[in-house]
Design a protein around this motif. Structure first.
Motif, PDB file in Angstrom:
ATOM      1  N   PHE A  47      16.024 -36.523  11.748  1.00 25.35           N
ATOM      2  CA  PHE A  47      15.492 -35.829  10.581  1.00 25.35           C
ATOM      3  C   PHE A  47      14.275 -34.994  10.967  1.00 25.35           C
ATOM      4  O   PHE A  47      14.152 -33.835  10.581  1.00 25.35           O
ATOM      5  CB  PHE A  47      15.134 -36.828   9.476  1.00 25.35           C
ATOM      6  N   MET A  48      13.376 -35.592  11.748  1.00 24.98           N
ATOM      7  CA  MET A  48      12.149 -34.889  12.127  1.00 24.98           C
ATOM      8  C   MET A  48      12.422 -33.685  13.020  1.00 24.98           C
ATOM      9  O   MET A  48      11.694 -32.693  12.960  1.00 24.98           O
ATOM     10  CB  MET A  48      11.158 -35.853  12.798  1.00 24.98           C
ATOM     11  N   PHE A  49      13.467 -33.740  13.844  1.00 22.95           N
ATOM     12  CA  PHE A  49      13.812 -32.595  14.684  1.00 22.95           C
ATOM     13  C   PHE A  49      14.079 -31.372  13.811  1.00 22.95           C
ATOM     14  O   PHE A  49      13.553 -30.287  14.063  1.00 22.95           O
ATOM     15  CB  PHE A  49      15.028 -32.909  15.558  1.00 22.95           C
ATOM     16  N   ASN A  50      14.896 -31.560  12.782  1.00 23.59           N
ATOM     17  CA  ASN A  50      15.202 -30.441  11.880  1.00 23.59           C
ATOM     18  C   ASN A  50      13.978 -30.014  11.091  1.00 23.59           C
ATOM     19  O   ASN A  50      13.764 -28.823  10.849  1.00 23.59           O
ATOM     20  CB  ASN A  50      16.349 -30.821  10.946  1.00 23.59           C
ATOM     21  N   GLU A  51      13.163 -30.970  10.704  1.00 25.78           N
ATOM     22  CA  GLU A  51      11.943 -30.676   9.966  1.00 25.78           C
ATOM     23  C   GLU A  51      10.963 -29.868  10.825  1.00 25.78           C
ATOM     24  O   GLU A  51      10.310 -28.942  10.335  1.00 25.78           O
ATOM     25  CB  GLU A  51      11.321 -32.004   9.537  1.00 25.78           C
ATOM     26  N   LEU A  52      10.881 -30.210  12.105  1.00 26.40           N
ATOM     27  CA  LEU A  52      10.022 -29.454  13.030  1.00 26.40           C
ATOM     28  C   LEU A  52      10.449 -27.999  13.113  1.00 26.40           C
ATOM     29  O   LEU A  52       9.607 -27.097  13.116  1.00 26.40           O
ATOM     30  CB  LEU A  52      10.090 -30.062  14.436  1.00 26.40           C
ATOM     31  N   ASP A  53      11.741 -27.779  13.192  1.00 23.39           N
ATOM     32  CA  ASP A  53      12.247 -26.417  13.277  1.00 23.39           C
ATOM     33  C   ASP A  53      11.912 -25.640  12.001  1.00 23.39           C
ATOM     34  O   ASP A  53      11.463 -24.489  12.063  1.00 23.39           O
ATOM     35  CB  ASP A  53      13.757 -26.439  13.514  1.00 23.39           C
ATOM     36  N   THR A  54      12.095 -26.274  10.867  1.00 24.94           N
ATOM     37  CA  THR A  54      11.763 -25.636   9.592  1.00 24.94           C
ATOM     38  C   THR A  54      10.274 -25.286   9.534  1.00 24.94           C
ATOM     39  O   THR A  54       9.899 -24.177   9.139  1.00 24.94           O
ATOM     40  CB  THR A  54      12.134 -26.559   8.418  1.00 24.94           C
ATOM     41  N   LEU A  55       9.430 -26.223   9.929  1.00 23.85           N
ATOM     42  CA  LEU A  55       7.983 -25.994   9.883  1.00 23.85           C
ATOM     43  C   LEU A  55       7.567 -24.885  10.853  1.00 23.85           C
ATOM     44  O   LEU A  55       6.783 -24.001  10.495  1.00 23.85           O
ATOM     45  CB  LEU A  55       7.229 -27.289  10.174  1.00 23.85           C
ATOM     46  N   ALA A  56       8.105 -24.897  12.066  1.00 19.01           N
ATOM     47  CA  ALA A  56       7.757 -23.863  13.042  1.00 19.01           C
ATOM     48  C   ALA A  56       8.204 -22.479  12.564  1.00 19.01           C
ATOM     49  O   ALA A  56       7.461 -21.497  12.691  1.00 19.01           O
ATOM     50  CB  ALA A  56       8.377 -24.189  14.398  1.00 19.01           C
ATOM     51  N   GLU A  57       9.397 -22.401  11.998  1.00 18.62           N
ATOM     52  CA  GLU A  57       9.865 -21.115  11.485  1.00 18.62           C
ATOM     53  C   GLU A  57       9.030 -20.669  10.292  1.00 18.62           C
ATOM     54  O   GLU A  57       8.765 -19.477  10.126  1.00 18.62           O
ATOM     55  CB  GLU A  57      11.352 -21.197  11.129  1.00 18.62           C
ATOM     56  N   HIS A  58       8.583 -21.605   9.488  1.00 19.41           N
ATOM     57  CA  HIS A  58       7.700 -21.277   8.368  1.00 19.41           C
ATOM     58  C   HIS A  58       6.369 -20.723   8.892  1.00 19.41           C
ATOM     59  O   HIS A  58       5.852 -19.734   8.359  1.00 19.41           O
ATOM     60  CB  HIS A  58       7.466 -22.507   7.487  1.00 19.41           C
ATOM     61  N   ILE A  59       5.851 -21.332   9.931  1.00 17.87           N
ATOM     62  CA  ILE A  59       4.606 -20.850  10.539  1.00 17.87           C
ATOM     63  C   ILE A  59       4.781 -19.405  11.008  1.00 17.87           C
ATOM     64  O   ILE A  59       3.894 -18.572  10.828  1.00 17.87           O
ATOM     65  CB  ILE A  59       4.163 -21.774  11.690  1.00 17.87           C
ATOM     66  N   ARG A  60       5.917 -19.087  11.569  1.00 20.28           N
ATOM     67  CA  ARG A  60       6.170 -17.729  12.064  1.00 20.28           C
ATOM     68  C   ARG A  60       6.183 -16.695  10.929  1.00 20.28           C
ATOM     69  O   ARG A  60       5.923 -15.521  11.171  1.00 20.28           O
ATOM     70  CB  ARG A  60       7.491 -17.688  12.834  1.00 20.28           C
ATOM     71  N   THR A  61       6.462 -17.124   9.695  1.00 16.73           N
ATOM     72  CA  THR A  61       6.456 -16.167   8.586  1.00 16.73           C
ATOM     73  C   THR A  61       5.059 -15.611   8.326  1.00 16.73           C
ATOM     74  O   THR A  61       4.931 -14.574   7.664  1.00 16.73           O
ATOM     75  CB  THR A  61       7.002 -16.784   7.267  1.00 16.73           C
ATOM     76  N   PHE A  62       4.030 -16.259   8.837  1.00 15.03           N
ATOM     77  CA  PHE A  62       2.655 -15.775   8.704  1.00 15.03           C
ATOM     78  C   PHE A  62       2.256 -14.864   9.858  1.00 15.03           C
ATOM     79  O   PHE A  62       1.094 -14.507  10.007  1.00 15.03           O
ATOM     80  CB  PHE A  62       1.680 -16.953   8.594  1.00 15.03           C
ATOM     81  N   ASN A  63       3.228 -14.529  10.708  1.00 13.31           N
ATOM     82  CA  ASN A  63       2.998 -13.676  11.871  1.00 13.31           C
ATOM     83  C   ASN A  63       1.993 -14.306  12.839  1.00 13.31           C
ATOM     84  O   ASN A  63       1.176 -13.616  13.446  1.00 13.31           O
ATOM     85  CB  ASN A  63       2.557 -12.263  11.462  1.00 13.31           C
TER      86      ASN A  63
END
Length: 144
Positions: A47-63
């Motif tokens: 579960f955390m693996f997928n959550e990490l990916d979501t969080l990292a991609e969310h961080i990238r939305t802030f450039n």
């Protein structure tokens, strides 16, 4: 916005170390409850693996860049790196404390999101708090 970004990085780095620690414990758990704990840890790190990916991609939305170097992840996390053990009780106690530390980091991220007028990040933080609250409950119940 600086404290908002710091809270994003703290959440990402804490989740990364928690994921890694749970995975290492999955590999090394021993004892009479091995099958159940092996499976519990597997479900949590998956579960955390997928959550990490979501969080990292969310961080990238802030450039901004998601954290990468392990040294930076270790220095910004709210938990310490994994210590190798095969004792199930030590693993459960450690993961319970570390899950609580991540929950607190997600709560901080939610508060910073509100202050920075970033409701989408706040929604993500609230979802992580719900998910990790359940993990805390499962670990706490397993320790009884």
């Amino acid at each position: 916005m600086e404290s908002f970004y710091k809270s994003l990085y703290k959440a990402q780095s804490t989740l990364m170390l928690l994921f890694w620690k749970t995975w290492v414990f999955h590999w090394n758990v021993e004892g009479k409850d091995f099958p159940q704990l092996h499976e519990l840890f597997n479900k949590q790190y998956d579960f955390m693996f997928n959550e990490l990916d979501t969080l990292a991609e969310h961080i990238r939305t802030f450039n901004i860049k998601a954290l990468g170097p392990l040294s930076v992840i270790q220095s910004t996390a709210a938990i310490e790196d994994v210590a190798i053990t095969t004792d199930a009780n030590t693993m459960l106690t450690t993961l319970l404390a570390n899950q609580q530390a991540f929950f607190d980091a997600a709560r901080e991220l939610n508060e910073e999101s509100n202050a920075a007028n970033q409701p989408h990040t706040g929604n993500l933080a609230q979802q992580m708090m719900d998910d990790h609250g359940k993990m805390i409950w499962m670990l706490r119940s397993t320790l009884k």
